[in-house]
Scaffold this motif. Structure first.
Motif, short mmCIF file in Angstrom:
data_model
loop_
_atom_site.label_atom_id
_atom_site.label_comp_id
_atom_site.label_asym_id
_atom_site.label_seq_id
_atom_site.Cartn_x
_atom_site.Cartn_y
_atom_site.Cartn_z
N GLU A 106 35.33 24.41 15.94
CA GLU A 106 35.22 23.37 14.91
C GLU A 106 34.29 23.83 13.80
N GLN A 107 34.66 23.57 12.56
CA GLN A 107 33.83 23.92 11.41
C GLN A 107 33.28 22.65 10.78
N LEU A 108 31.97 22.61 10.66
CA LEU A 108 31.31 21.47 10.02
C LEU A 108 30.73 21.91 8.69
N VAL A 109 30.75 20.99 7.74
CA VAL A 109 30.30 21.28 6.37
C VAL A 109 29.24 20.26 5.97
N LEU A 110 28.15 20.74 5.34
CA LEU A 110 27.21 19.82 4.70
C LEU A 110 27.92 19.17 3.52
N ARG A 111 27.92 17.86 3.51
CA ARG A 111 28.80 17.19 2.54
C ARG A 111 28.32 17.37 1.10
N PRO A 112 29.27 17.59 0.17
CA PRO A 112 28.94 17.66 -1.24
C PRO A 112 29.11 16.31 -1.93
N SER A 113 29.60 15.32 -1.19
CA SER A 113 29.89 14.01 -1.76
C SER A 113 30.00 13.01 -0.62
N LEU A 114 29.85 11.72 -0.94
CA LEU A 114 29.93 10.68 0.08
C LEU A 114 31.30 10.02 0.15
N CYS A 115 32.13 10.21 -0.88
CA CYS A 115 33.37 9.45 -0.96
C CYS A 115 34.34 9.70 0.20
N PRO A 116 34.49 10.93 0.72
CA PRO A 116 35.41 11.08 1.85
C PRO A 116 34.98 10.26 3.07
N HIS A 117 33.69 10.20 3.34
CA HIS A 117 33.19 9.41 4.46
C HIS A 117 33.52 7.93 4.27
N HIS A 118 33.33 7.44 3.06
CA HIS A 118 33.59 6.02 2.80
C HIS A 118 35.07 5.71 2.88
N ALA A 119 35.92 6.65 2.46
CA ALA A 119 37.36 6.44 2.58
C ALA A 119 37.76 6.30 4.05
N VAL A 120 37.19 7.15 4.90
CA VAL A 120 37.48 7.08 6.34
C VAL A 120 36.95 5.77 6.92
N MET A 121 35.79 5.32 6.45
CA MET A 121 35.23 4.06 6.93
C MET A 121 36.11 2.88 6.51
N PHE A 122 36.70 2.96 5.32
CA PHE A 122 37.60 1.89 4.88
C PHE A 122 38.80 1.79 5.80
N ARG A 123 39.36 2.91 6.19
CA ARG A 123 40.58 2.90 7.00
C ARG A 123 40.30 2.80 8.50
N GLN A 272 42.24 9.91 -4.10
CA GLN A 272 41.79 9.92 -2.71
C GLN A 272 42.40 8.81 -1.85
N PRO A 273 42.66 7.60 -2.39
CA PRO A 273 43.37 6.63 -1.56
C PRO A 273 44.73 7.14 -1.07
N GLU A 274 45.39 7.95 -1.90
CA GLU A 274 46.65 8.55 -1.45
C GLU A 274 46.39 9.62 -0.41
N GLN A 275 45.38 10.46 -0.67
CA GLN A 275 45.09 11.56 0.26
C GLN A 275 44.76 11.05 1.66
N PHE A 276 44.02 9.95 1.72
CA PHE A 276 43.62 9.40 3.02
C PHE A 276 44.56 8.30 3.51
N ASP A 277 45.63 8.08 2.76
CA ASP A 277 46.65 7.09 3.13
C ASP A 277 46.01 5.73 3.40
N LEU A 278 45.20 5.27 2.44
CA LEU A 278 44.52 3.98 2.57
C LEU A 278 45.48 2.84 2.27
N HIS A 279 45.35 1.75 3.00
CA HIS A 279 46.20 0.59 2.80
C HIS A 279 45.39 -0.69 3.01
#
Length: 422
Positions: A106-123, A272-279
Motif C-alpha cells: 500500500e502507498q500512502l501520500v501526505l495530502r496536498p489538499s483536503l477536498c478528496p477526504h471531504h468528498a469521501v466523507m460526503f459519500r 470531483q463530484p463526478e470523479q468520486f461519483d457523488l450523489h
C-alpha cells in the motif's frame, strides 16, 4: 507605543515590514535546520496569535451553518488518482510512503489538499436534498513539496494548516453559496483590518494541467461571474491561475512593499463530484449529482499570520494580540495587586502580563509593552481604591476607572473582534 505624554507613533505608515525578521524579533515563530526547511515552529506568543485566528474562523463558520470535521493527513495514492491530484499536481506532492516491501504494498501520500477526504466523507452515507447545502469545514494540515529555493518564513512552507471548507449543494444553490462565502471573507477581513488589493477571476490557461470537459468550465465560470457582478465587485481575469478542477475567485492582498499574494478563495468544482461519483437523493426520489464549492476564508494560517504581522507591524488588533493588557506596577508594593489583576484577566480569557520594577524604569517598561493594545499603570492609589489608569496603544490616556469596568470593556472589544481599541 513609546512612553511620554505625546501621542506615540508605533509605526510609520510608509514602513516596510518583513514578517520573517519581525516574527523572530517578537518571538512569534522560528525555524531550525534540525527540524527542516519550510517547517516553522510557533513560540508561545505566535501560538496565541494563531490560536486566536483559528478560534475566530471556527466561530465565524459555525455561526454561518458550517459543520466541522477532522480527517487524516495521509491518504492512499489511489485517493489522489481519483481526485486528479496525482495526474495534475504530482510535482508538488511528497513521494508516496511504501507500507511494506512487496510489489503490492500500500502507498500512502501526505495530502496536498483536503477536498478528496471531504468528498469521501460526503459519500460515506446516503444524502438527501434536504441536507443540502452541506457545509463541511476543517482547519487541517496538508503538505507541499516546495523546492528549498522558494521557501521563506511563513509564506512558503512545506507543512500548511489550511482553513478549508467544501460546500456540497444543488446546482441552484451554487451561486448563493459562493456569494455567502465572499460575504464571510469580507466579515473576516474587517475584523483583521485587511483591505483586499483586488479580486481575480482565475481561469485556465493553455497548458494541459487542467481537467477536461470545457462545458463544465464554462458553466462554473458563468456562476462566478454572476456572483461577482451581483455583489458589485470589480475583478480582473487571470489566465492560467485556476485550480486544475475548476475556476476560482482569488482575493488578493498586498504587503507594504506592494507584493501581492492570494489569501482567500472561492472555487466551483463540477469535476470531483463526478470523479468520486457523488450523489444525493432529490425530491423526485432519483439520484442527482451535487456541485462542490471550495472555500477558504483566510487560506493557510501561516500565510495569513505572515500578512497580519507585516500589515500591523506586530501591533495586532486587540483580539489577536499575544499580550492584550500589560500591567505595570509602580513599585514592589503593588506587585501582589498586579498579579491579582493578571489572574482576574485570565478568568475573563484575556491575555495579561505583569511587567514589574525588576524589568527597569516605568518608562522602559512602557516601551517594552508598546505593542500591547492596553497598558495599566498600577500605583498606590489605584491599588488602594480598585481603579485602573489605562493607556491605549494609540497614545490616549483614560481617566482612572473601576477595575471591573475596564476589564469588561476590554473583554467586550476582544469578543467583538474589532480593530477599535475603546
Amino acid at each position: 507605543m513609546a512612553g511620554g505624554d505625546s501621542s506615540p507613533h508605533l509605526l510609520e505608515e510608509t514602513a516596510v515590514h518583513d514578517h520573517r525578521k519581525l516574527g523572530r524579533e517578537l518571538g512569534l515563530f522560528d525555524t531550525d535546520p534540525l527540524i527542516g526547511s519550510g517547517l516553522p515552529y510557533w513560540l508561545p506568543d505566535g501560538a496565541a496569535v494563531r490560536q486566536s485566528l483559528e478560534d475566530f474562523v471556527r466561530t465565524l463558520e459555525r455561526r454561518a451553518g458550517y459543520r466541522h470535521v477532522y480527517s487524516p493527513v495521509l491518504g492512499k495514492r489511489e485517493l489522489y488518482e481519483i481526485s486528479g491530484h496525482w495526474a495534475h499536481y504530482r510535482d508538488d506532492m511528497f513521494p508516496p510512503l511504501e507500507m511494506g516491501g512487496d510489489a503490492d504494498a500500500e502507498q500512502l501520500v501526505l495530502r496536498p489538499s483536503l477536498c478528496p477526504h471531504h468528498a469521501v466523507m460526503f459519500r460515506s452515507r446516503s444524502r438527501s436534498y434536504r441536507e443540502l447545502p452541506l457545509r463541511m469545514a476543517e482547519l487541517g494540515g496538508m503538505y507541499r513539496s516546495e523546492r528549498s529555493g522558494v521557501l521563506g518564513g511563513l509564506t512558503r512552507v512545506r507543512a500548511i494548516q489550511l482553513n478549508d471548507a467544501h460546500l456540497f449543494c444543488t446546482l441552484d444553490q451554487v451561486a448563493g453559496e459562493a456569494r455567502g462565502a465572499l460575504e464571510l471573507i469580507a466579515v473576516a477581513y474587517r475584523a483583521m483590518g485587511i483591505v483586499p488589493a483586488r479580486y481575480r477571476l482565475s481561469l485556465p490557461g493553455g497548458s494541459g494541467k487542467y481537467a477536461a470537459r470545457p462545458e463544465l468550465w464554462e458553466r462554473a465560470t458563468a456562476i462566478l461571474v454572476r456572483v461577482l457582478e451581483e455583489l458589485g465587485v470589480e475583478y480582473e481575469e487571470g489566465a492560467g491561475e485556476a485550480a486544475f478542477y475548476g475556476p476560482k475567485i482569488d482575493v488578493q492582498v498586498a504587503d507594504s512593499a506592494g507584493r501581492e499574494s492570494t489569501l482567500s478563495t472561492v472555487q466551483v468544482d463540477f469535476h470531483q463530484p463526478e470523479q468520486f461519483d457523488l450523489h444525493y437523493i432529490g425530491p423526485d426520489g432519483a439520484r442527482h449529482r451535487p456541485v462542490m464549492v471550495h472555500r477558504s476564508i483566510v487560506g493557510s494560517v501561516e500565510r495569513a499570520v505572515a500578512h497580519l504581522i507585516e500589515l500591523h507591524g506586530g501591533a495586532f488588533p486587540a483580539w489577536l494580540a499575544p499580550v492584550q493588557l500589560a500591567v505595570l506596577p509602580l513599585g514592589e508594593e503593588q506587585a501582589d495587586a498586579a498579579r491579582e489583576l493578571a489572574d482576574r484577566c485570565r478568568q475573563l480569557d484575556l491575555r495579561a502580563e505583569v511587567l514589574g520594577p525588576e524589568r527597569g524604569t516605568l518608562a522602559a517598561r512602557v516601551r517594552d509593552a508598546r505593542l500591547a493594545p492596553y497598558q495599566a499603570v498600577l500605583g498606590p492609589r489605584e491599588a488602594a481604591d480598585g481603579t485602573l489608569a489605562v493607556r491605549l496603544r494609540d497614545g490616549r490616556r483614560l481617566d482612572p476607572l473601576p477595575v471591573g469596568e475596564v476589564l469588561d470593556r476590554i473583554a467586550a472589544r476582544v469578543r467583538e473582534h474589532t480593530v477599535d481599541l475603546w
